[in-house]
Design a protein around this motif. Structure first.
Motif, mmCIF file in Angstrom:
data_model
loop_
_atom_site.group_PDB
_atom_site.id
_atom_site.type_symbol
_atom_site.label_atom_id
_atom_site.label_comp_id
_atom_site.label_asym_id
_atom_site.label_seq_id
_atom_site.Cartn_x
_atom_site.Cartn_y
_atom_site.Cartn_z
ATOM 1 N N ALA A 114 -19.189 0.959 60.769
ATOM 2 C CA ALA A 114 -18.087 1.929 60.694
ATOM 3 C C ALA A 114 -17.137 1.582 59.553
ATOM 4 O O ALA A 114 -16.459 2.463 59.015
ATOM 5 C CB ALA A 114 -17.338 1.976 62.028
ATOM 6 N N CYS A 115 -17.106 0.311 59.180
ATOM 7 C CA CYS A 115 -16.266 -0.146 58.051
ATOM 8 C C CYS A 115 -16.969 0.019 56.708
ATOM 9 O O CYS A 115 -16.370 -0.223 55.664
ATOM 10 C CB CYS A 115 -15.923 -1.632 58.207
ATOM 11 N N GLY A 116 -18.254 0.358 56.742
ATOM 12 C CA GLY A 116 -19.012 0.469 55.506
ATOM 13 C C GLY A 116 -19.496 -0.867 54.986
ATOM 14 O O GLY A 116 -19.759 -1.030 53.796
ATOM 15 N N ARG A 117 -19.628 -1.829 55.887
ATOM 16 C CA ARG A 117 -20.104 -3.165 55.516
ATOM 17 C C ARG A 117 -21.508 -3.374 56.064
ATOM 18 O O ARG A 117 -21.991 -2.613 56.888
ATOM 19 C CB ARG A 117 -19.162 -4.231 56.091
ATOM 20 N N VAL A 118 -22.150 -4.444 55.613
ATOM 21 C CA VAL A 118 -23.484 -4.801 56.079
ATOM 22 C C VAL A 118 -23.348 -5.844 57.195
ATOM 23 O O VAL A 118 -22.638 -6.841 57.035
ATOM 24 C CB VAL A 118 -24.338 -5.369 54.924
ATOM 25 N N PHE A 119 -24.017 -5.610 58.303
ATOM 26 C CA PHE A 119 -23.960 -6.515 59.446
ATOM 27 C C PHE A 119 -25.081 -7.552 59.361
ATOM 28 O O PHE A 119 -26.205 -7.236 58.992
ATOM 29 C CB PHE A 119 -24.100 -5.726 60.759
ATOM 30 N N HIS A 120 -24.766 -8.779 59.749
ATOM 31 C CA HIS A 120 -25.744 -9.865 59.845
ATOM 32 C C HIS A 120 -25.603 -10.515 61.215
ATOM 33 O O HIS A 120 -24.495 -10.919 61.587
ATOM 34 C CB HIS A 120 -25.508 -10.926 58.761
ATOM 35 N N VAL A 121 -26.696 -10.629 61.956
ATOM 36 C CA VAL A 121 -26.618 -11.311 63.245
ATOM 37 C C VAL A 121 -26.316 -12.782 63.007
ATOM 38 O O VAL A 121 -26.561 -13.317 61.925
ATOM 39 C CB VAL A 121 -27.925 -11.181 64.080
ATOM 40 N N SER A 122 -25.813 -13.417 64.060
ATOM 41 C CA SER A 122 -25.529 -14.846 63.983
ATOM 42 C C SER A 122 -26.128 -15.536 65.196
ATOM 43 O O SER A 122 -25.796 -15.211 66.331
ATOM 44 C CB SER A 122 -24.018 -15.087 63.966
ATOM 45 N N VAL A 123 -27.031 -16.482 64.925
ATOM 46 C CA VAL A 123 -27.580 -17.284 66.020
ATOM 47 C C VAL A 123 -26.757 -18.543 66.209
ATOM 48 O O VAL A 123 -26.933 -19.260 67.184
ATOM 49 C CB VAL A 123 -29.074 -17.622 65.809
ATOM 50 N N ASP A 124 -25.868 -18.828 65.286
ATOM 51 C CA ASP A 124 -24.842 -19.857 65.433
ATOM 52 C C ASP A 124 -25.393 -21.191 65.933
ATOM 53 O O ASP A 124 -24.848 -21.794 66.840
ATOM 54 C CB ASP A 124 -23.764 -19.324 66.389
ATOM 55 N N ASN A 125 -26.479 -21.636 65.356
ATOM 56 C CA ASN A 125 -27.059 -22.916 65.793
ATOM 57 C C ASN A 125 -27.681 -23.645 64.604
ATOM 58 O O ASN A 125 -28.831 -24.067 64.646
ATOM 59 C CB ASN A 125 -28.098 -22.695 66.894
ATOM 60 N N LEU A 126 -26.902 -23.791 63.564
ATOM 61 C CA LEU A 126 -27.418 -24.400 62.342
ATOM 62 C C LEU A 126 -27.794 -25.861 62.523
ATOM 63 O O LEU A 126 -28.680 -26.374 61.857
ATOM 64 C CB LEU A 126 -26.394 -24.265 61.214
ATOM 65 N N GLY A 127 -27.131 -26.564 63.437
ATOM 66 C CA GLY A 127 -27.394 -27.983 63.638
ATOM 67 C C GLY A 127 -28.383 -28.275 64.753
ATOM 68 O O GLY A 127 -28.631 -29.430 65.067
ATOM 69 N N GLY A 128 -28.967 -27.234 65.335
ATOM 70 C CA GLY A 128 -29.915 -27.436 66.429
ATOM 71 C C GLY A 128 -31.263 -27.912 65.935
ATOM 72 O O GLY A 128 -31.649 -27.680 64.790
ATOM 73 N N ASP A 129 -32.004 -28.577 66.817
ATOM 74 C CA ASP A 129 -33.329 -29.088 66.471
ATOM 75 C C ASP A 129 -34.439 -28.098 66.793
ATOM 76 O O ASP A 129 -35.619 -28.437 66.696
ATOM 77 C CB ASP A 129 -33.603 -30.397 67.231
ATOM 78 N N ILE A 130 -34.087 -26.891 67.189
ATOM 79 C CA ILE A 130 -35.099 -25.915 67.567
ATOM 80 C C ILE A 130 -35.199 -24.839 66.486
ATOM 81 O O ILE A 130 -34.264 -24.605 65.731
ATOM 82 C CB ILE A 130 -34.752 -25.255 68.919
ATOM 83 N N GLU A 131 -36.337 -24.197 66.448
ATOM 84 C CA GLU A 131 -36.515 -23.084 65.533
ATOM 85 C C GLU A 131 -36.093 -21.818 66.260
ATOM 86 O O GLU A 131 -36.535 -21.552 67.372
ATOM 87 C CB GLU A 131 -37.973 -22.977 65.090
ATOM 88 N N VAL A 132 -35.204 -21.055 65.643
ATOM 89 C CA VAL A 132 -34.680 -19.842 66.247
ATOM 90 C C VAL A 132 -35.349 -18.641 65.592
ATOM 91 O O VAL A 132 -35.447 -18.569 64.367
ATOM 92 C CB VAL A 132 -33.149 -19.775 66.059
ATOM 93 N N ASP A 133 -35.810 -17.704 66.420
ATOM 94 C CA ASP A 133 -36.437 -16.484 65.922
ATOM 95 C C ASP A 133 -35.342 -15.453 65.637
ATOM 96 O O ASP A 133 -34.993 -14.642 66.500
ATOM 97 C CB ASP A 133 -37.449 -15.954 66.946
ATOM 98 N N ILE A 134 -34.801 -15.508 64.447
ATOM 99 C CA ILE A 134 -33.692 -14.644 64.071
ATOM 100 C C ILE A 134 -34.114 -13.175 64.097
ATOM 101 O O ILE A 134 -33.350 -12.315 64.547
ATOM 102 C CB ILE A 134 -33.133 -15.038 62.690
ATOM 103 N N ALA A 135 -35.323 -12.880 63.651
ATOM 104 C CA ALA A 135 -35.789 -11.491 63.619
ATOM 105 C C ALA A 135 -35.866 -10.910 65.026
ATOM 106 O O ALA A 135 -35.484 -9.749 65.248
ATOM 107 C CB ALA A 135 -37.140 -11.404 62.924
ATOM 108 N N ALA A 136 -36.339 -11.681 65.985
ATOM 109 C CA ALA A 136 -36.431 -11.195 67.367
ATOM 110 C C ALA A 136 -35.039 -10.958 67.948
ATOM 111 O O ALA A 136 -34.792 -9.956 68.627
ATOM 112 C CB ALA A 136 -37.211 -12.180 68.229
#
Length: 194
Positions: A114-136
């Motif tokens: 609505a603001c005319g910006r591009v949205f990016h999801v955040s999984v907010d776990n950059l320091g985790g030891d697991i692989e996160v499926d961002i696309a899912a």
């Protein structure tokens, strides 16, 4: 608002939020430090605070999204009474985090667009030891956003989206965008009382 730097200012997003919700819900948007926080009113501060991190515009939209979903009882509790496990989550903690974040990030995506910006999801776990499926995760967030758009947004979220769209897309003034949001809330209140 011809210059991109001037298009999305913290002053504007704060004026929109406070203009819509400060009087009706005794809630204000507040720029914070490193971590976002929702703080209910207390003896020292007579209004509720949606505190966003480090002056980031996207953080403001995200924290507003949480507030738009939280019910009246949750809005009486610090951080709505929810747990938060910081960066470095294990697989189980990450699944719980993502499940809790689908709806807020879906609203955030609607607000961002609505603001005319591009949205990016955040999984907010950059320091985790697991692989996160961002696309899912992104697909689940987008599916939730589509359900909101098809079935209707929560009342406060809808009013905020109306203001954002009015201000950023339709070039309404801040006062006009706030008035549009108030009309949306007033219309909903009249429909509920009829």
């Amino acid at each position: 608002m011809s210059d991109t730097q001037d298009r999305w200012t913290l002053a504007d997003i704060t004026a929109l939020f406070d203009g819509i919700f400060a009087e009706r819900y005794q809630t204000r948007l507040v720029r914070g430090g490193d971590e976002p926080l929702y703080r209910p009113a207390n003896s020292e501060t007579p209004y509720h605070q949606v505190i966003f991190a480090r002056g980031y515009y996207a953080s403001a939209l995200h924290e507003i999204s949480h507030w738009c979903i939280a019910g009246e009882k949750r809005r009486q509790l610090e951080d709505y009474g929810y747990w938060y496990c910081p960066d470095g989550r294990n697989a189980e903690q990450q699944r719980a985090f993502e499940q809790a974040e689908i709806a807020p990030q879906a609203l955030e995506s609607i607000f961002t667009r609505a603001c005319g910006r591009v949205f990016h999801v955040s999984v907010d776990n950059l320091g985790g030891d697991i692989e996160v499926d961002i696309a899912a995760f992104a697909a689940r967030v987008e599916a939730c956003a589509q359900r909101y758009l098809e079935k209707g947004l929560p009342a406060r979220a809808n009013a905020f989206q109306v203001a954002l769209r009015g201000y950023y897309s339709d070039q309404a003034t801040l006062a006009e965008a706030v008035a549009q949001a108030h009309a949306t809330l007033d219309g909903r209140d009249k429909a509920l009382s009829a």
